[in-house]
Design an enzyme around this catalytic site. Structure first.
Site, PDB file in Angstrom:
ATOM      1  N   GLU A  57      32.664   1.916 -94.104  1.00 25.89           N
ATOM      2  CA  GLU A  57      32.058   0.637 -93.695  1.00 25.89           C
ATOM      3  C   GLU A  57      33.056  -0.517 -93.836  1.00 25.89           C
ATOM      4  O   GLU A  57      33.074  -1.427 -93.010  1.00 25.89           O
ATOM      5  CB  GLU A  57      30.784   0.353 -94.503  1.00 25.89           C
ATOM      6  CG  GLU A  57      29.615   1.261 -94.137  1.00 25.89           C
ATOM      7  CD  GLU A  57      29.149   1.076 -92.691  1.00 25.89           C
ATOM      8  OE1 GLU A  57      29.388   0.014 -92.085  1.00 25.89           O
ATOM      9  OE2 GLU A  57      28.556   2.036 -92.152  1.00 25.89           O
ATOM     10  N   TYR A 139      25.577  -7.152 -94.337  1.00 26.28           N
ATOM     11  CA  TYR A 139      25.485  -5.971 -93.472  1.00 26.28           C
ATOM     12  C   TYR A 139      26.006  -4.726 -94.191  1.00 26.28           C
ATOM     13  O   TYR A 139      25.373  -3.671 -94.210  1.00 26.28           O
ATOM     14  CB  TYR A 139      26.258  -6.192 -92.159  1.00 26.28           C
ATOM     15  CG  TYR A 139      26.464  -4.885 -91.449  1.00 26.28           C
ATOM     16  CD1 TYR A 139      25.426  -4.320 -90.721  1.00 26.28           C
ATOM     17  CD2 TYR A 139      27.660  -4.179 -91.585  1.00 26.28           C
ATOM     18  CE1 TYR A 139      25.572  -3.083 -90.129  1.00 26.28           C
ATOM     19  CE2 TYR A 139      27.818  -2.935 -91.001  1.00 26.28           C
ATOM     20  CZ  TYR A 139      26.771  -2.393 -90.268  1.00 26.28           C
ATOM     21  OH  TYR A 139      26.914  -1.163 -89.703  1.00 26.28           O
ATOM     22  N   ASP A 157      23.444  -4.907 -87.192  1.00 26.22           N
ATOM     23  CA  ASP A 157      24.731  -5.297 -86.610  1.00 26.22           C
ATOM     24  C   ASP A 157      24.494  -5.624 -85.131  1.00 26.22           C
ATOM     25  O   ASP A 157      23.348  -5.695 -84.678  1.00 26.22           O
ATOM     26  CB  ASP A 157      25.783  -4.187 -86.797  1.00 26.22           C
ATOM     27  CG  ASP A 157      25.434  -2.922 -86.029  1.00 26.22           C
ATOM     28  OD1 ASP A 157      24.339  -2.852 -85.416  1.00 26.22           O
ATOM     29  OD2 ASP A 157      26.260  -1.993 -86.024  1.00 26.22           O
TER      30      ASP A 157
END
Ligand code: SF4
Length: 372
Positions: A57, A139, A157
């Site tokens: 990520e 996020y 997102d």
């Protein structure tokens, strides 16, 4: 007693349409999930390694999946655990990161690894605790919480926003519509398999509900989708029109000495291009304001060129009027200006807007010959 926070009420996309069913999306994901090296297969009993999820990520922030895969594989081979990454010298980590860009991300990644390693090597299974770590924003925290720990966090997102905007035909433009899209996404997040669900919505946005040509016939939510029913799919989400970029104007002096030296100055430390070498000139003012047209930095036969140097910065467009002069050996610059040898070589090292001005002026000055 304080009232429990209200869960957002799920909206129905169309009055006569079925509500989008997370189970239908999960069934599609079981068949169509992208195989990515940081994932476990859909429905697998074992959760993916939180270190691998976190690493992927962080790398995926502002970078594509295709670009990240080889970097992810290199990092996992070299530093298979967060403790090993935390113990790595910073220069080696930065060298392995080279090419992914945004080096602040890599530094924050290493800081985060060191904090997690010092705390026993386990990433916290909690969205708020994840957010407190360096380099982990809302996020990324939600994505790690959902994917690594199967927590029903709402992961939003650009892909998820697009899917929600279409599914519910949310026609208000971005960014104002973002809170509604988030609430819609939260209303659909299931308690069962939330980690797989988060990845399923991302995959749907990346492979089926794509920006330009959504493949609606292949979509597990096609019956529920309001945008498909209304024929709006490819138009959504809408974006607020960009505000016109402001336009500024200024004056620069291109002085060429007879030995080929170029007249330059060091810009003030503050502001755009602060502290860099540039051409002497005036302030850059809004085009509607009077032009700042200062006195030349040294005496000479300064003439205004018809050509102007134009450049677009992120926040404004700039047009520079050019005053050019061929200067004799006795020219004595004032106000901090100085001569630097080899005008063409120096021009190549200047910020683009100044280089453009020099490139416009030099042919005329060189053609004019000494004495102009
Ligand atoms: Fe996107 Fe089409 Fe599926 Fe609607 S039906 S969510 S527009 S792919």
């Amino acid at each position: 007693m304080a009232e429990a926070p209200q869960e957002p009420r799920p909206e129905a996309p169309c009055p006569d349409a079925p509500r989008p069913d997370p189970a239908a999306l999960l069934a599609w994901y079981d068949r169509a999930a992208r195989r990515l090296p940081w994932r476990t297969p859909p429905g697998a009993a074992a959760r993916p390694d939180p270190y691998a999820v976190w690493l992927s990520e962080i790398m995926l922030q502002q970078t594509t999946v295709a670009a990240v895969i080889p970097y992810f594989q290199t990092f996992i081979r070299r530093w298979p655990t967060v403790a090993e990454l935390a113990a790595a010298p910073e220069d080696q980590v930065m060298a392995a990161w080279a090419g992914l860009g945004y080096y602040a991300r890599a530094r924050n990644m290493l800081r985060c690894a060191r904090i997690v390693a010092a705390a026993g090597g386990r990433f916290p299974a909690d969205e708020a605790a994840l957010r407190a770590l360096p380099g982990i924003g809302p996020y990324t925290a939600a994505a790690i919480a959902a994917i690594a720990f199967d927590i029903p966090a709402t992961v939003v997102d650009g892909n998820v926003e697009r899917v929600m905007a279409r599914l519910f035909a949310a026609t208000d433009p971005l960014p104002a519509v973002k809170p509604r899209l988030r609430a819609l996404a939260a209303g659909l997040t299931p308690a069962r398999r939330p980690g797989d669900y988060a990845q399923a919505v991302m995959d749907l946005g990346a492979t089926v509900c794509t920006p330009r040509k959504p493949d609606c016939p292949a979509c597990p939510w096609r019956e529920a989708c309001a945008a498909r029913r209304l024929g709006l799919a490819a138009e959504l989400p809408r974006k607020a029109p960009r505000r016109a970029r402001p336009h500024r104007r200024g004056v620069v002096f291109v002085g060429l000495r007879e030995d080929g030296a170029l007249l330059l100055e060091t810009r003030p430390p503050e502001g755009l291009l602060g502290g860099m070498t540039g051409l002497p000139g005036g302030a850059w003012r809004e085009a509607a304001e009077p032009l700042d047209d200062p006195a030349p930095p040294c005496p000479g036969d300064w003439r205004r060129l018809t050509a102007e140097a134009r450049h677009v910065f992120t926040h404004f467009a700039l047009t520079l009027e050019i005053r050019a002069a061929r200067l004799g050996p006795e020219a004595a610059p004032e106000g901090g200006a100085f001569f630097a040898p080899d005008a063409r070589a120096r021009a190549a090292e200047l910020p683009t807007v100044f280089r453009k001005a020099v490139e416009l002026a030099l042919p005329e000055l060189e053609a004019a010959g000494p004495g102009r």
